[in-house]
Scaffold this motif. Structure first.
Motif, PDB file in Angstrom:
ATOM      1  N   LYS B 189       1.023  -0.894   0.229  1.00 28.63           N
ATOM      2  CA  LYS B 189       0.005   0.007   0.452  1.00 28.63           C
ATOM      3  C   LYS B 189       0.965   1.726   0.330  1.00 28.63           C
ATOM      4  CE  LYS B 189      -2.621   3.129   2.524  1.00 28.63           C
ATOM      5  NZ  LYS B 189      -3.892   2.805   3.918  1.00 28.63           N
ATOM      6  N   ILE B 233      -1.408  -4.548  -4.647  1.00 30.32           N
ATOM      7  CA  ILE B 233      -1.596  -3.748  -4.108  1.00 30.32           C
ATOM      8  C   ILE B 233      -3.270  -2.477  -4.028  1.00 30.32           C
ATOM      9  CG2 ILE B 233      -0.690  -0.689  -4.665  1.00 30.32           C
ATOM     10  CD1 ILE B 233       1.002  -2.236  -6.829  1.00 30.32           C
ATOM     11  N   ARG B 234      -3.560  -2.080  -2.532  1.00 32.88           N
ATOM     12  CA  ARG B 234      -4.247  -1.871  -1.814  1.00 32.88           C
ATOM     13  C   ARG B 234      -4.621  -0.748  -2.858  1.00 32.88           C
ATOM     14  NH1 ARG B 234      -3.723  -2.793   3.897  1.00 32.88           N
ATOM     15  NH2 ARG B 234      -3.969  -0.209   4.185  1.00 32.88           N
ATOM     16  N   GLN B 237      -5.971  -0.945  -6.359  1.00 30.37           N
ATOM     17  CA  GLN B 237      -6.819  -2.571  -7.118  1.00 30.37           C
ATOM     18  C   GLN B 237      -8.654  -1.510  -6.082  1.00 30.37           C
ATOM     19  OE1 GLN B 237      -4.211  -5.760  -5.103  1.00 30.37           O
ATOM     20  NE2 GLN B 237      -5.227  -6.914  -6.557  1.00 30.37           N
TER      21      GLN B 237
END
Lengths: 50, 366
Positions: B189, B233-234, B237
């Protein structure tokens, strides 16, 4: 909300796996097919949204 | 669309106390206060009872400063108190965000046994990380962080990285992305370094909205090009999910900033810790009745503000993603209703880029 992603201008290149996975997951979420626990909670990497 | 309705506590048992002295630390102004005021057992019990009493699913985010400074016994006690609630059917998850320098096999055993999810702060390669995440002696912390990550990985309880993006590293997205891949770190992140107001010298490290979006677009393109579903990849996404009609998202895209509250070591409850600890966002204490806190007038005012912001943004094409955005990062003042044009212009550029790339594929033929 924008139009559907399957817009007419889309190319014939194969869809990247990461987008296919995201689409599959999004469809599950939209259809409400997630299990209650999955729906209410994120696990692992996604647990902490902050 | 699904929304979590629970309140998620960000618990700071030692407030801002930390063994590191990072250049951009947004809690360092709370350090002195913390040393004298570590959370007492009676407060810990009140914290857990407060959030478990009227919610079925509770996620405790243990935060700092460096939350490991609270000591192993503190968390053993926390888990014991939680167990009594679990016996009553409550579902509890513990997430802890650490700098990883104090991780030992003993900590790892405890985390593993008690299903803690552990996130680590690492700002990319050593040459970037050590410029900002340092000990008070000015020695960089990179080597110890990597050792801590290895211990967590061996026990399979490593849940990813939060990488701070500052003026030091924002110009190197490819180097940072490749570094994490080379280290086999695939859950990421990226968080902008914030200028919350506790420190005076942070401004020089804070990147502009345009720089942030340039960085995120570069990371998105690299992620798409790599096309490895194991790489999560928070923040990226989240945007992708929302564009595709899903709802998997980070807090900054949830439009529910009132859902996150910060609990300080004396049990006082404030708004999200992205905000300065200000009386305007003091909603009560864990020693109050939960109903009294939930109906606190300051919390109501905050919620009304969030609604006003959403109302202002609703006409935007990209509202379905940002929903008014991070209540701290996207606004100049706590009482601002309109986000600065520069913030919106750049976020729109980011969303448009991601959306255009997604729309360039034909999902129907798969």
């Amino acid at each position: 909300m924008l139009d559907s992603v399957s817009a007419a201008k889309a190319s014939s290149r194969p869809v990247p796996k990461v987008l296919l996975e995201a689409k599959k997951e999004a469809t599950m979420q939209a259809s409400g097919k997630e299990k209650p626990w999955d729906k209410a909670w994120d696990k692992g990497h996604w647990a902490n949204r902050k | 669309m699904f929304c979590r309705s629970v309140t998620t506590p960000i618990v700071k048992p030692i407030n801002g106390a930390c063994n590191l002295s990072c250049s951009y630390c947004y809690t360092s102004g709370l350090k002195e206060y913390a040393v004298r005021n570590r959370m007492r057992p009676v407060t810990l019990k009140a914290v857990i009872d407060f959030f478990c009493s009227d919610q079925d699913d509770i996620e405790f985010i243990w935060h700092g400063g460096e939350p490991l400074l609270a000591g192993l016994e503190f968390y053993r006690e926390a888990v014991e108190i939680q167990r009594t609630w679990e016996k009553q059917g409550k579902k509890i998850i513990n997430f802890l965000q650490t700098n990883a320098t104090l991780i030992t096999p003993e900590w790892v055993r405890f985390f593993k046994e008690n299903d803690f999810l552990i996130g680590v702060s690492l700002d990319g390669p050593k040459e970037f990380h050590d410029q900002v995440r340092r000990y008070p002696t000015q020695k960089g912390s990179y080597d110890e962080v990597l050792k801590g990550i290895d211990l967590l990985r061996q026990a399979e309880i490593f849940n990813g990285i939060i990488c701070g993006i500052s003026t030091v590293n924002h110009g190197f997205p490819k180097e940072i992305f490749n570094f994490f891949l080379a280290e086999n770190i695939k859950k990421l992140k990226f968080a902008r370094v914030k200028n919350i107001g506790y420190c005076n010298n942070v401004s020089s490290l804070v990147i502009s909205p345009a720089q942030y979006v340039d960085f995120m677009i570069a990371i998105f393109d690299l992620w798409l090009e790599l096309d490895d579903p194991e790489v999560e990849i928070r923040d990226i996404q989240s945007v992708v999910s929302l564009i595709l009609g899903g709802n998997k998202c980070e807090c900054i895209y949830m439009g529910q900033c009132d859902q996150f509250v910060t609990v300080y070591s004396n049990g006082s409850i404030y708004g999200c810790d992205s905000f300065l600890k200000t009386d305007d966002l003091r909603f009560g204490s864990v020693f109050d009745e939960p109903t009294a806190v939930r109906s606190n007038s300051r919390l109501q005012i905050f919620r009304e503000l969030l609604e006003k912001r959403k109302e202002f943004c609703r006409a935007c094409d990209w509202y379905f993603i940002c929903k008014g955005g991070c209540a701290k990062d996207c606004y100049e003042q706590l009482n601002s209703v309109e986000p600065p044009n520069e913030v919106c212009k750049n976020l729109q550029r980011y969303f448009k880029h991601v959306s255009t790339r997604i729309r360039s594929y034909n999902f129907n033929q798969e």
